[in-house]
Scaffold this active site. Structure first.
Site, PDB file in Angstrom:
ATOM      1  N   LEU A  60       3.708  -4.842  -0.343  1.00  0.00           N
ATOM      2  CA  LEU A  60       3.359  -4.494   1.028  1.00  0.00           C
ATOM      3  C   LEU A  60       1.968  -3.884   1.083  1.00  0.00           C
ATOM      4  O   LEU A  60       1.487  -3.316   0.107  1.00  0.00           O
ATOM      5  CB  LEU A  60       4.386  -3.505   1.595  1.00  0.00           C
ATOM      6  CG  LEU A  60       5.813  -4.054   1.723  1.00  0.00           C
ATOM      7  CD1 LEU A  60       6.755  -2.963   2.198  1.00  0.00           C
ATOM      8  CD2 LEU A  60       5.853  -5.255   2.659  1.00  0.00           C
ATOM      9  N   CYS A  61       1.361  -3.998   2.249  1.00  0.00           N
ATOM     10  CA  CYS A  61       0.024  -3.472   2.457  1.00  0.00           C
ATOM     11  C   CYS A  61       0.014  -1.965   2.168  1.00  0.00           C
ATOM     12  O   CYS A  61       0.962  -1.287   2.547  1.00  0.00           O
ATOM     13  CB  CYS A  61      -0.409  -3.724   3.916  1.00  0.00           C
ATOM     14  SG  CYS A  61      -2.184  -3.876   4.075  1.00  0.00           S
ATOM     15  N   PRO A  62      -0.952  -1.404   1.510  1.00  0.00           N
ATOM     16  CA  PRO A  62      -2.226  -2.034   1.127  1.00  0.00           C
ATOM     17  C   PRO A  62      -2.263  -2.630  -0.290  1.00  0.00           C
ATOM     18  O   PRO A  62      -3.332  -2.988  -0.760  1.00  0.00           O
ATOM     19  CB  PRO A  62      -3.199  -0.855   1.194  1.00  0.00           C
ATOM     20  CG  PRO A  62      -2.380   0.311   0.731  1.00  0.00           C
ATOM     21  CD  PRO A  62      -0.970   0.034   1.213  1.00  0.00           C
ATOM     22  N   CYS A  82      -5.045  -3.019   6.918  1.00  0.00           N
ATOM     23  CA  CYS A  82      -3.600  -3.219   7.053  1.00  0.00           C
ATOM     24  C   CYS A  82      -3.230  -3.302   8.527  1.00  0.00           C
ATOM     25  O   CYS A  82      -3.363  -2.338   9.266  1.00  0.00           O
ATOM     26  CB  CYS A  82      -2.831  -2.042   6.444  1.00  0.00           C
ATOM     27  SG  CYS A  82      -2.815  -2.039   4.666  1.00  0.00           S
TER      28      CYS A  82
END
Lengths: 75, 202
Positions: B10-12, B84
């Site tokens: 998942l971001c980042p 993001c």
């Protein structure tokens, strides 16, 4: 992504250029002329700035005596 | 070629991995980034494009591969978290129905150039359609040799649903030449139309 946009004097010129590019197997996109370059609601030809066809296109346009302007665009 | 696998991250994280990998390769060298969700693809693409990198995107069975050629350096001070974005807020609830491979009525060569400009502009439109439906000769826009294939692929990666009329592909005998989108039928297509807030017929 950085693009080069070629702008011509009329839609008929764009159609002529399309024909020439197709005959030479050059990939391009037709886009509406970006507002920042011209207000004439015309069509333009766009290629990726990284494309090796850049010079090929310039040469073909010169050889066919088609007037054009080119701009860089980031989209 | 250096490859990073950011599936399930998942971001980042995908951005951090991308930035680190780019710092490790030399100018003009290619990096492959493997991702499995559209949000990550959008964030990474935006990040790379903003830094002037040339990218090439491919989608295969739900897996995305970004090929990026290193052009210049990404400053060490760049804050990747700024890239993001949770969701694409720009997709709205309208449908575009392409019933023809030309735009409007009139001389054919003009209609052909207008439809190309129409589709190639869509990736830049702020309010993107939810679904795009291709019917009758409109299906020619979705084939491998379509002049707008790249733009349609870009839109599909942005999460826009592309439905192509199966009957039409069959009639024109182009099923095997489909280059983008999902083959669909009148049930699905009518569902989309009836749920749409508006439908645009180019």
């Amino acid at each position: 992504m950085n693009y080069i946009v070629f702008i011509f004097e009329s839609t008929h010129q764009v159609l002529k250029v399309e024909k020439i590019l197709k005959e030479n197997n050059i990939k391009y996109d037709i886009i509406p002329t970006p507002k920042e370059f011209s207000s004439d609601c015309g069509m333009s030809i766009r290629i990726a700035d990284s494309s090796e066809d850049k010079n090929k296109i310039r040469l073909l346009l010169l050889n066919n005596q088609i007037a054009f302007q080119e701009y860089k665009k980031n989209a | 070629m250096k490859t990073i696998d950011a599936k399930g991250k998942l971001c980042p994280m995908p951005l951090i991995m991308t930035k680190k990998a780019l710092a490790e390769i030399s100018e003009n060298e290619t990096l492959k980034i493997i991702l499995d969700n559209e949000t990550a693809v959008k964030n990474v693409t935006h990040f790379l494009e903003e830094h002037g990198m040339n990218i090439h995107l491919e989608k295969k069975e739900g897996i995305f591969e970004i090929l990026v050629q290193k052009k210049g350096n990404i400053p060490e001070t760049t804050i990747v978290e700024n890239y993001c974005k949770v969701e694409n807020q720009q997709i709205s609830n309208y449908v575009i129905a392409f019933q023809n491979n030309k735009l409007g009525q009139g001389v054919e060569e003009l209609g052909t150039i207008l439809i190309k400009a129409f589709v190639n502009t869509l990736p830049e439109v702020t309010q993107k359609p939810k679904t795009m439906v291709f019917l009758n000769s409109g299906i020619y826009l979705t084939l491998h040799d379509s002049p707008v294939l790249e733009s349609l692929k870009k839109l599909e990666i942005l999460g826009i649903e592309i439905l192509v009329c199966g009957t039409c592909l069959d009639y024109y005998q182009k099923k095997s030449a489909l280059g983008v989108g999902r083959i669909s039928n009148m049930y699905d297509i009518l569902e989309k139309f009836s749920q749409a807030e508006k439908i645009i017929y180019p």
